[in-house]
Design a protein around this motif. Structure first.
Motif, PDB file in Angstrom:
ATOM      1  N   ALA A 214      14.450  34.204  71.256  1.00 39.09           N
ATOM      2  CA  ALA A 214      15.067  33.415  71.395  1.00 39.09           C
ATOM      3  C   ALA A 214      14.964  33.639  73.062  1.00 39.09           C
ATOM      4  O   ALA A 214      15.166  34.868  73.745  1.00 39.09           O
ATOM      5  CB  ALA A 214      16.856  33.268  71.464  1.00 39.09           C
ATOM      6  N   ASN A 215      14.313  32.428  73.723  1.00 39.68           N
ATOM      7  CA  ASN A 215      14.170  32.123  75.069  1.00 39.68           C
ATOM      8  C   ASN A 215      15.614  32.503  75.404  1.00 39.68           C
ATOM      9  O   ASN A 215      16.707  31.838  75.170  1.00 39.68           O
ATOM     10  CB  ASN A 215      13.178  31.020  75.380  1.00 39.68           C
ATOM     11  N   GLU A 216      15.370  31.751  77.015  1.00 36.00           N
ATOM     12  CA  GLU A 216      16.498  32.369  77.948  1.00 36.00           C
ATOM     13  C   GLU A 216      17.131  31.193  77.408  1.00 36.00           C
ATOM     14  O   GLU A 216      18.607  31.304  77.573  1.00 36.00           O
ATOM     15  CB  GLU A 216      16.104  31.872  79.188  1.00 36.00           C
ATOM     16  N   GLU A 217      17.055  29.994  77.629  1.00 37.50           N
ATOM     17  CA  GLU A 217      18.438  28.591  77.194  1.00 37.50           C
ATOM     18  C   GLU A 217      18.786  28.699  75.410  1.00 37.50           C
ATOM     19  O   GLU A 217      18.971  28.311  74.925  1.00 37.50           O
ATOM     20  CB  GLU A 217      17.720  27.331  76.920  1.00 37.50           C
ATOM     21  N   GLY A 218      18.740  29.572  74.796  1.00 36.04           N
ATOM     22  CA  GLY A 218      19.050  30.188  73.380  1.00 36.04           C
ATOM     23  C   GLY A 218      17.990  28.793  71.930  1.00 36.04           C
ATOM     24  O   GLY A 218      17.873  29.732  70.882  1.00 36.04           O
ATOM     25  N   TYR A 219      16.264  28.985  72.539  1.00 33.39           N
ATOM     26  CA  TYR A 219      15.860  28.790  71.781  1.00 33.39           C
ATOM     27  C   TYR A 219      14.851  29.497  70.947  1.00 33.39           C
ATOM     28  O   TYR A 219      14.123  30.030  71.624  1.00 33.39           O
ATOM     29  CB  TYR A 219      15.118  27.132  72.057  1.00 33.39           C
ATOM     30  N   VAL A 220      14.402  29.302  69.207  1.00 33.41           N
ATOM     31  CA  VAL A 220      13.505  30.159  68.891  1.00 33.41           C
ATOM     32  C   VAL A 220      11.725  28.975  68.894  1.00 33.41           C
ATOM     33  O   VAL A 220      12.614  28.272  67.954  1.00 33.41           O
ATOM     34  CB  VAL A 220      14.237  31.048  67.583  1.00 33.41           C
ATOM     35  N   LYS A 221      11.039  29.755  68.966  1.00 31.74           N
ATOM     36  CA  LYS A 221      10.185  28.864  67.807  1.00 31.74           C
ATOM     37  C   LYS A 221       9.921  28.574  66.363  1.00 31.74           C
ATOM     38  O   LYS A 221       9.911  30.112  66.100  1.00 31.74           O
ATOM     39  CB  LYS A 221       8.722  29.129  68.673  1.00 31.74           C
ATOM     40  N   THR A 222       9.500  27.711  65.933  1.00 33.21           N
ATOM     41  CA  THR A 222       9.632  28.209  64.439  1.00 33.21           C
ATOM     42  C   THR A 222       8.398  27.395  64.326  1.00 33.21           C
ATOM     43  O   THR A 222       7.158  26.405  64.868  1.00 33.21           O
ATOM     44  CB  THR A 222      10.800  26.484  64.110  1.00 33.21           C
ATOM     45  N   PRO A 223       7.617  27.329  62.947  1.00 30.19           N
ATOM     46  CA  PRO A 223       6.386  27.776  62.318  1.00 30.19           C
ATOM     47  C   PRO A 223       6.703  26.327  62.794  1.00 30.19           C
ATOM     48  O   PRO A 223       6.749  25.953  62.173  1.00 30.19           O
ATOM     49  CB  PRO A 223       6.171  27.786  61.005  1.00 30.19           C
ATOM     50  N   ASN A 224       4.037  25.733  62.221  1.00 28.44           N
ATOM     51  CA  ASN A 224       4.129  24.796  62.399  1.00 28.44           C
ATOM     52  C   ASN A 224       3.777  23.898  60.962  1.00 28.44           C
ATOM     53  O   ASN A 224       2.858  22.910  60.726  1.00 28.44           O
ATOM     54  CB  ASN A 224       2.885  24.182  63.494  1.00 28.44           C
ATOM     55  N   VAL A 225       4.639  25.124  60.108  1.00 29.20           N
ATOM     56  CA  VAL A 225       4.333  24.391  58.832  1.00 29.20           C
ATOM     57  C   VAL A 225       5.304  23.814  58.343  1.00 29.20           C
ATOM     58  O   VAL A 225       6.832  23.479  58.423  1.00 29.20           O
ATOM     59  CB  VAL A 225       4.582  26.038  58.138  1.00 29.20           C
ATOM     60  N   LYS A 226       4.663  22.124  57.990  1.00 31.93           N
ATOM     61  CA  LYS A 226       5.958  21.147  57.142  1.00 31.93           C
ATOM     62  C   LYS A 226       5.682  21.270  55.997  1.00 31.93           C
ATOM     63  O   LYS A 226       4.895  21.495  55.072  1.00 31.93           O
ATOM     64  CB  LYS A 226       5.229  20.100  57.612  1.00 31.93           C
ATOM     65  N   SER A 227       6.499  22.014  55.246  1.00 30.14           N
ATOM     66  CA  SER A 227       6.330  22.031  53.457  1.00 30.14           C
ATOM     67  C   SER A 227       6.438  20.926  52.753  1.00 30.14           C
ATOM     68  O   SER A 227       5.073  21.204  51.500  1.00 30.14           O
ATOM     69  CB  SER A 227       8.024  22.536  52.202  1.00 30.14           C
ATOM     70  N   LEU A 228       6.320  19.576  53.224  1.00 29.09           N
ATOM     71  CA  LEU A 228       6.323  18.311  52.413  1.00 29.09           C
ATOM     72  C   LEU A 228       4.445  18.451  52.147  1.00 29.09           C
ATOM     73  O   LEU A 228       3.806  17.598  51.799  1.00 29.09           O
ATOM     74  CB  LEU A 228       6.814  17.143  53.130  1.00 29.09           C
ATOM     75  N   VAL A 229       4.074  18.307  53.651  1.00 28.53           N
ATOM     76  CA  VAL A 229       2.137  18.457  53.969  1.00 28.53           C
ATOM     77  C   VAL A 229       2.227  19.417  52.639  1.00 28.53           C
ATOM     78  O   VAL A 229       0.858  19.116  52.012  1.00 28.53           O
ATOM     79  CB  VAL A 229       2.195  18.900  55.217  1.00 28.53           C
ATOM     80  N   GLU A 230       2.607  21.035  52.794  1.00 27.33           N
ATOM     81  CA  GLU A 230       1.718  21.901  52.068  1.00 27.33           C
ATOM     82  C   GLU A 230       1.811  21.033  50.423  1.00 27.33           C
ATOM     83  O   GLU A 230       0.997  21.248  49.823  1.00 27.33           O
ATOM     84  CB  GLU A 230       2.479  23.511  52.842  1.00 27.33           C
ATOM     85  N   MET A 231       3.156  20.691  50.321  1.00 32.03           N
ATOM     86  CA  MET A 231       3.434  20.090  49.267  1.00 32.03           C
ATOM     87  C   MET A 231       2.134  19.242  48.350  1.00 32.03           C
ATOM     88  O   MET A 231       1.688  19.500  47.169  1.00 32.03           O
ATOM     89  CB  MET A 231       4.539  20.158  48.374  1.00 32.03           C
ATOM     90  N   ALA A 232       2.165  18.423  49.021  1.00 27.53           N
ATOM     91  CA  ALA A 232       0.968  17.594  48.975  1.00 27.53           C
ATOM     92  C   ALA A 232      -0.804  18.014  48.856  1.00 27.53           C
ATOM     93  O   ALA A 232      -1.247  17.918  48.367  1.00 27.53           O
ATOM     94  CB  ALA A 232       0.881  15.879  50.035  1.00 27.53           C
ATOM     95  N   ASP A 233      -0.232  18.945  49.726  1.00 26.26           N
ATOM     96  CA  ASP A 233      -2.134  19.531  49.753  1.00 26.26           C
ATOM     97  C   ASP A 233      -2.608  20.893  48.601  1.00 26.26           C
ATOM     98  O   ASP A 233      -3.186  20.345  47.755  1.00 26.26           O
ATOM     99  CB  ASP A 233      -2.667  20.892  51.072  1.00 26.26           C
ATOM    100  N   MET A 234      -0.719  20.785  48.326  1.00 27.82           N
ATOM    101  CA  MET A 234      -1.073  22.184  47.237  1.00 27.82           C
ATOM    102  C   MET A 234      -1.129  21.064  46.104  1.00 27.82           C
ATOM    103  O   MET A 234      -2.458  21.135  44.659  1.00 27.82           O
ATOM    104  CB  MET A 234       0.330  22.420  46.537  1.00 27.82           C
ATOM    105  N   ARG A 235      -0.247  20.266  45.906  1.00 24.15           N
ATOM    106  CA  ARG A 235      -0.960  19.321  44.482  1.00 24.15           C
ATOM    107  C   ARG A 235      -2.485  18.698  44.811  1.00 24.15           C
ATOM    108  O   ARG A 235      -3.233  18.667  43.468  1.00 24.15           O
ATOM    109  CB  ARG A 235       0.031  17.806  44.564  1.00 24.15           C
ATOM    110  N   GLU A 236      -2.750  18.230  45.431  1.00 21.72           N
ATOM    111  CA  GLU A 236      -4.327  17.619  45.876  1.00 21.72           C
ATOM    112  C   GLU A 236      -5.060  18.733  44.753  1.00 21.72           C
ATOM    113  O   GLU A 236      -6.284  18.657  44.833  1.00 21.72           O
ATOM    114  CB  GLU A 236      -4.617  17.325  47.208  1.00 21.72           C
ATOM    115  N   THR A 237      -5.089  19.780  45.486  1.00 26.51           N
ATOM    116  CA  THR A 237      -5.912  21.418  45.217  1.00 26.51           C
ATOM    117  C   THR A 237      -5.693  21.793  43.864  1.00 26.51           C
ATOM    118  O   THR A 237      -7.242  21.645  43.232  1.00 26.51           O
ATOM    119  CB  THR A 237      -5.677  22.230  46.140  1.00 26.51           C
ATOM    120  N   GLN A 238      -4.360  21.482  43.141  1.00 24.08           N
ATOM    121  CA  GLN A 238      -4.667  21.198  41.865  1.00 24.08           C
ATOM    122  C   GLN A 238      -5.492  20.478  40.962  1.00 24.08           C
ATOM    123  O   GLN A 238      -6.360  20.583  39.946  1.00 24.08           O
ATOM    124  CB  GLN A 238      -3.454  21.168  41.855  1.00 24.08           C
TER     125      GLN A 238
END
Length: 135
Positions: free
Chosen positions: A86-110
């Motif tokens: 956490a930074n000074e304000e108490g915020y933590v960076k989270t990954p830039n991964v969007k599960s919905l986008v990954e699932m759509a990509d996975m379906r296209e790949t399949q």
């Protein structure tokens, strides 16, 4: 076109889509991974890029993975004041991964993988039909 060339093209496509599926799986597995140190970056989404290459041995253009690059989109952030990253304000960076986008990509790949598999199956059936006609 020679049916054996078709098999080479389709199998190269299957390999490329298999590699893409591995990267998508890594993205999904790390979708909630946070940094471990203050100011550190969390997991960064990866993207597969493809290129056409000439297979000189067979004489056909094939697809292959060109590179796996990091997605440059912004990280998210969430309020977790007790987290070690956490930074000074108490915020933590989270990954830039969007599960919905990954699932759509996975379906296209399949679907791409299955289409290449269908090409191989059809080519094999045509070869078997040709062999049976020649008997």
């Amino acid at each position: 076109m020679d049916l054996s060339k078709t098999l080479h093209i389709a199998s190269a496509g299957m390999k490329a889509q298999g590699d893409r599926m591995r990267v998508i799986s890594e993205n999904l597995a790390n979708a909630n991974s946070l940094a471990r140190s203050p100011g550190g970056d969390p997991y960064q989404r990866q993207i597969v890029t493809f290129e056409n290459v000439m297979n000189e041995e067979v004489g056909v253009q094939q697809v292959k993975v060109d590179d796996v690059i990091k997605d440059q989109s912004d990280f998210g952030k969430t309020y977790k004041p007790g987290h070690p990253a956490a930074n000074e304000e108490g915020y933590v960076k989270t990954p830039n991964v969007k599960s919905l986008v990954e699932m759509a990509d996975m379906r296209e790949t399949q679907r791409s993988y299955q289409a290449n598999l269908k090409v191989i199956e059809s080519s094999r059936q045509m070869m078997q039909g040709l062999i049976s006609l020649m008997r």
